[in-house]
Structures are given as structure tokens and as C-alpha cells.
Design a protein around this motif. Structure first.
Motif, PDB file in Angstrom:
ATOM      1  N   THR A   1      54.143  77.745  44.792  1.00 13.48           N
ATOM      2  CA  THR A   1      54.216  78.011  46.229  1.00 13.48           C
ATOM      3  C   THR A   1      55.663  78.049  46.711  1.00 13.48           C
ATOM      4  O   THR A   1      56.045  78.914  47.512  1.00 13.48           O
ATOM      5  CB  THR A   1      53.435  76.936  47.010  1.00 13.48           C
ATOM      6  OG1 THR A   1      52.090  76.906  46.537  1.00 13.48           O
ATOM      7  CG2 THR A   1      53.434  77.226  48.497  1.00 13.48           C
TER       8      THR A   1
ATOM      9  N   VAL B   1      57.390  81.338  45.548  1.00 17.45           N
ATOM     10  CA  VAL B   1      56.930  82.480  46.347  1.00 17.45           C
ATOM     11  C   VAL B   1      57.600  82.484  47.709  1.00 17.45           C
ATOM     12  O   VAL B   1      58.064  83.525  48.198  1.00 17.45           O
ATOM     13  CB  VAL B   1      55.392  82.444  46.495  1.00 17.45           C
ATOM     14  CG1 VAL B   1      54.922  83.460  47.538  1.00 17.45           C
ATOM     15  CG2 VAL B   1      54.723  82.732  45.158  1.00 17.45           C
TER      16      VAL B   1
ATOM     17  N   ILE C   1      51.326  88.981  45.527  1.00 18.01           N
ATOM     18  CA  ILE C   1      51.407  87.572  45.919  1.00 18.01           C
ATOM     19  C   ILE C   1      52.352  87.401  47.105  1.00 18.01           C
ATOM     20  O   ILE C   1      52.042  86.718  48.084  1.00 18.01           O
ATOM     21  CB  ILE C   1      51.889  86.711  44.739  1.00 18.01           C
ATOM     22  CG1 ILE C   1      50.837  86.673  43.636  1.00 18.01           C
ATOM     23  CG2 ILE C   1      52.201  85.286  45.209  1.00 18.01           C
ATOM     24  CD1 ILE C   1      51.349  86.064  42.344  1.00 18.01           C
TER      25      ILE C   1
ATOM     26  N   ALA D   1      45.616  81.972  45.979  1.00 20.55           N
ATOM     27  CA  ALA D   1      46.333  82.784  44.984  1.00 20.55           C
ATOM     28  C   ALA D   1      46.395  82.055  43.645  1.00 20.55           C
ATOM     29  O   ALA D   1      46.226  82.671  42.586  1.00 20.55           O
ATOM     30  CB  ALA D   1      47.742  83.101  45.480  1.00 20.55           C
TER      31      ALA D   1
ATOM     32  N   VAL E   1      55.081  84.175  35.916  1.00 20.87           N
ATOM     33  CA  VAL E   1      53.971  85.133  35.954  1.00 20.87           C
ATOM     34  C   VAL E   1      53.874  85.893  34.633  1.00 20.87           C
ATOM     35  O   VAL E   1      52.782  86.172  34.136  1.00 20.87           O
ATOM     36  CB  VAL E   1      54.131  86.106  37.142  1.00 20.87           C
ATOM     37  CG1 VAL E   1      53.072  87.206  37.090  1.00 20.87           C
ATOM     38  CG2 VAL E   1      54.021  85.348  38.461  1.00 20.87           C
TER      39      VAL E   1
ATOM     40  N   LEU F   1      44.782  83.525  40.150  1.00 19.32           N
ATOM     41  CA  LEU F   1      45.622  83.750  38.980  1.00 19.32           C
ATOM     42  C   LEU F   1      45.393  82.723  37.873  1.00 19.32           C
ATOM     43  O   LEU F   1      45.970  82.842  36.789  1.00 19.32           O
ATOM     44  CB  LEU F   1      47.102  83.726  39.381  1.00 19.32           C
ATOM     45  CG  LEU F   1      47.559  84.827  40.337  1.00 19.32           C
ATOM     46  CD1 LEU F   1      49.027  84.666  40.665  1.00 19.32           C
ATOM     47  CD2 LEU F   1      47.287  86.204  39.753  1.00 19.32           C
TER      48      LEU F   1
ATOM     49  N   SER G   1      50.817  86.013  50.614  1.00 21.13           N
ATOM     50  CA  SER G   1      51.075  84.633  51.019  1.00 21.13           C
ATOM     51  C   SER G   1      51.839  84.537  52.326  1.00 21.13           C
ATOM     52  O   SER G   1      51.424  83.845  53.262  1.00 21.13           O
ATOM     53  CB  SER G   1      51.834  83.900  49.910  1.00 21.13           C
ATOM     54  OG  SER G   1      51.059  83.836  48.745  1.00 21.13           O
TER      55      SER G   1
END
Length: 405
Positions: free
Chosen positions: A167, A170, A242, A152, A200, A156, A246
């Protein structure tokens, strides 16, 4: 089978408790699937448990996906989590869902996704190289969570030094979709959601000013070209994909590895015949899915075999039950990587709501498993017995400690 809106008689649905579902979901559904199309959980949610009804209702009629209700269930009325629940395509319906999904459909091309396979393979092998001398790893943190996160981040265009923070954010935000998230967790999840939104958003704005022909540049061009999404919606579509990708993927990776190691002859077969890896991935997703259900709201009363779900009720389509339905899968409680699979396999979504990242998720699962079976054929679990817990939504896995010689 399409649920009938005409019933000859009405029966009261059987009530099952959350406690018994958490203790043995497969046993409860096996017991009740033969007699009833659905049961009612003791908190009032109706659980659709047969494959025929799950298959027909997953397209959204006469139901709609639960959207603002998710926030309301947790008492969330404003903030980053409220924005996510009200602006993400994964929690919207009809024309709004299609409009929010469109820019991603134009950029999530099969060629783009399939082109990631060599990179995913290199991530898996690099991680094994890093742990080779130690002869052990905690599978979720050391392997399964890293492969989708690094993929990911690459898609991105996230700088390598930002990967750990990205990470972590998320992982925290995804807790809002977990079953029985505790009230005291909400403030921490909200803080992480705001940080992720800001990150983001800045990433999208940077790529808008400095396009470079990658996925995010094409997504921004698609959003700006149509002009149908607000800046908030543009951010939320990326975040929702995402989150879906994930957490479902790394949970599935842990489950498939643990299940195959437990069924050692099938693990050994994969080590000898690596071409069977794609079939093994699909079968383990069926046998022990990472996502147990999808929640909807009944727009009108639904009558199935003389039982009625009232309009306005919360309805969970139990894919965990449907994928062990004896009417679809012979001997469904047996893991069989050589099993012929029907085309209908809704573990990662179905109908118009099909998960956009499903092809990428399967690539990550396949390449992750292929690296293990070819590089570490003597892999084995140690310590306490591995468990998959949860009967609804994203499921939970216990630590999986692995060793090899």
C-alpha cells in the motif's frame, strides 16, 4: 457535438492563470463555459471546458494520450518511472493500447468483479469494528485507503503481512501523476517504483510457476497464451491498473463522505433509504470528482467555434468542468442524490480508454458508503473545514477527522 475543423473566423482564446484555477476551479469554469469552448492556461496548456467537446475528444481523435511526454515533463529519461510511462496501457494509444489492454479485459470479467462485493463489504465492516470503541478515525488513513488496498491485495494474492508495504509503495508511486509534483520528490518516487516493479514481477513469476485459478493466474495465462507482451509490459499493466484504482478510489471515498456530511439532509436520507447509495455515489463523483482532467496531445490543429488549438499542443479535457455543464445538468452546482444521470459520465474514464477497474471502484465506493450510513448514522466531521484542492489530474484532499457517538 464533434469539433469542427472548419472555422469562419479565429479568436484568441482567453488565458487563465494556474493560481486562479487552484483557488476556485468551479468558479472559473462557470464563468468561462458559456462563452468559450476552451481556455488557455498561462503555462500554455489548452483546457477543454464544455461537455460537448470533452465528450467528443475523449475517444482520442484528433488527439492522443500523453505517454512519454509525462516522463519528459519531469525530466525522467530512464529507470522504473520511465518504464512505467512508456510501457503501461494507460499511457499508450491505438493498437499498442489495445494490445496491452487485451489480457486484462479477458480477466477483468464482470462476474469476477461482482463476486468481490461481499469481501469489500466485510473489509468496510471490519474496519468500523476496529474503530468502534474509539468513536473516531482519520478517514483517509484509517478507512478510505485501506478498502481498495486490501481488495487489490486479495485480487493479486498478496500475503496479508505484505499489505502495508504494498500500500505504501502504491501511494508513493502514484505521486508521479499528481499535479505539480516537486522535482525533489522524483528520486523517492523512482525508488518506490523500482521496488513496486520488482515486487509485482516476482508475484507474476511465482503465479506462473504455481497457478491457482485466481485473477493473477488467469492474467498470466492470457499473457503467455498470446505472447504479445514483453515481461516488462506484463508487469506494467498490473501496476498501472493498481495505481489508477487505488488512488482515484480512496480520494473519491473521502470526497463523497465529506460532501454528504456537509449536505446533512441528503446524508440522513441515505441512512433511511440505503437503496439510494448507488445514486449518491454517482452524484458525488459528478459534483466533486477525484480526477479533474485527462491530458492529451493534439495531433493536428483543432478548430472549435472559431478558436484554434495548434497541432502539438497539450490539451486537458476538463471533466471537472464538463460535469457541471449547464447544458447537461440542470442546476449543476447543487448536490442532488436523486438526480437523473445521463449515461455519459467520464469521471473514471471514457471511450476506448474507459477505466477497467471502474466497476470495482464503484463497488468499493458503494460498500464503503453503505457501511458508514448503516453502522454510523450520526457520523460527523470535526476540526478544520474539509477541502478538495486541485483543478487538474488527481485532486488532493485535506485530512478528514470523523467522530460518532
Amino acid at each position: 457535438m464533434t469539433p469542427s475543423l472548419k472555422a469562419v473566423h479565429t479568436r484568441v482564446p482567453k488565458v487563465v492563470t494556474i493560481a486562479e484555477l487552484e483557488a476556485d476551479p468551479h468558479g472559473v469554469f462557470r464563468r468561462d463555459r458559456g462563452g468559450d469552448p476552451f481556455v488557455r492556461r498561462d503555462d500554455g496548456v489548452y483546457l477543454i471546458i464544455r461537455a460537448s467537446e470533452v465528450n467528443s475528444l475523449i475517444d482520442g481523435e484528433p488527439t492522443r494520450y500523453v505517454e512519454p511526454e509525462l516522463a519528459q515533463l519531469h525530466g525522467i529519461t530512464k529507470g522504473a518511472l520511465f518504464d512505467l510511462c512508456n510501457n503501461a496501457m494507460l499511457m499508450s494509444n491505438g493498437a499498442m493500447h489495445s494490445g496491452r489492454r487485451a489480457p486484462l479485459v479477458r480477466t477483468f470479467t464482470f462476474r469476477m468483479i461482482d463476486g468481490l462485493r461481499p469481501r469489500v463489504r466485510s473489509y468496510a465492516n471490519d474496519i468500523i469494528d476496529q474503530h468502534q470503541a474509539q468513536n473516531r478515525m482519520e478517514f483517509l488513513t484509517d478507512y478510505a485507503s485501506l478498502i481498495p488496498a486490501r481488495t487489490a491485495a486479495f485480487v493479486l494474492g498478496i500475503p496479508h503481512e505484505d499489505e502495508p508495504r504494498f500500500t505504501n509503495l502504491v501511494s508513493k508511486v502514484a505521486r508521479i501523476f499528481a499535479y505539480a509534483v516537486r522535482p525533489e520528490e522524483i528520486s523517492g518516487i523512482e525508488k518506490a517504483a523500482q521496488e513496486l516493479n520488482d515486487y509485482v514481477g516476482a508475484l507474476i513469476e511465482f503465479r506462473r510457476r504455481h497457478p491457482r485459478g485466481d485473477f493473477l493466474s488467469e492474467y498470466v495465462a492470457a499473457v503467455d497464451g498470446k505472447g504479445e507482451l514483453t515481461s516488462l509490459e506484463a508487469v506494467m499493466q498490473i501496476i498501472s491498473v493498481i495505481l489508477a484504482a487505488s488512488n482515484a478510489t480512496h480520494t473519491a471515498m473521502v470526497i463523497q463522505t465529506a460532501v454528504l456530511l456537509k449536505h446533512r439532509p441528503q446524508w440522513n436520507t441515505l441512512c433511511e433509504y440505503p437503496g439510494l447509495v448507488p445514486k449518491a455515489v454517482v452524484e458525488t463523483l459528478r459534483f466533486e470528482p477525484p480526477i479533474a482532467s485527462v491530458s492529451y496531445l493534439a495531433l493536428e490543429s483543432i478548430e472549435i467555434d472559431g478558436q484554434t488549438i495548434p497541432a502539438g499542443a497539450l490539451v486537458s479535457l476538463m471533466t471537472i468542468s464538463a460535469m457541471r455543464d449547464e447544458q447537461i445538468y440542470p442546476d449543476p452546482d447543487r448536490l442532488d442524490i436523486l438526480r437523473d444521470q445521463p449515461r455519459w459520465h467520464p469521471v473514471l474514464g471514457g471511450g476506448e480508454r474507459g477505466f477497467l477497474g471502474e466497476a470495482l471502484a464503484k463497488i468499493e465506493l458503494e460498500e464503503g458508503l453503505l457501511a458508514l450510513t448503516t453502522r454510523l448514522p450520526d457520523l460527523h466531521a470535526e476540526g478544520e473545514q474539509f477541502e478538495v484542492r486541485g483543478h487538474a489530474g488527481l485532486r488532493r484532499v485535506s485530512p478528514l477527522h470523523l467522530r460518532w457517538s
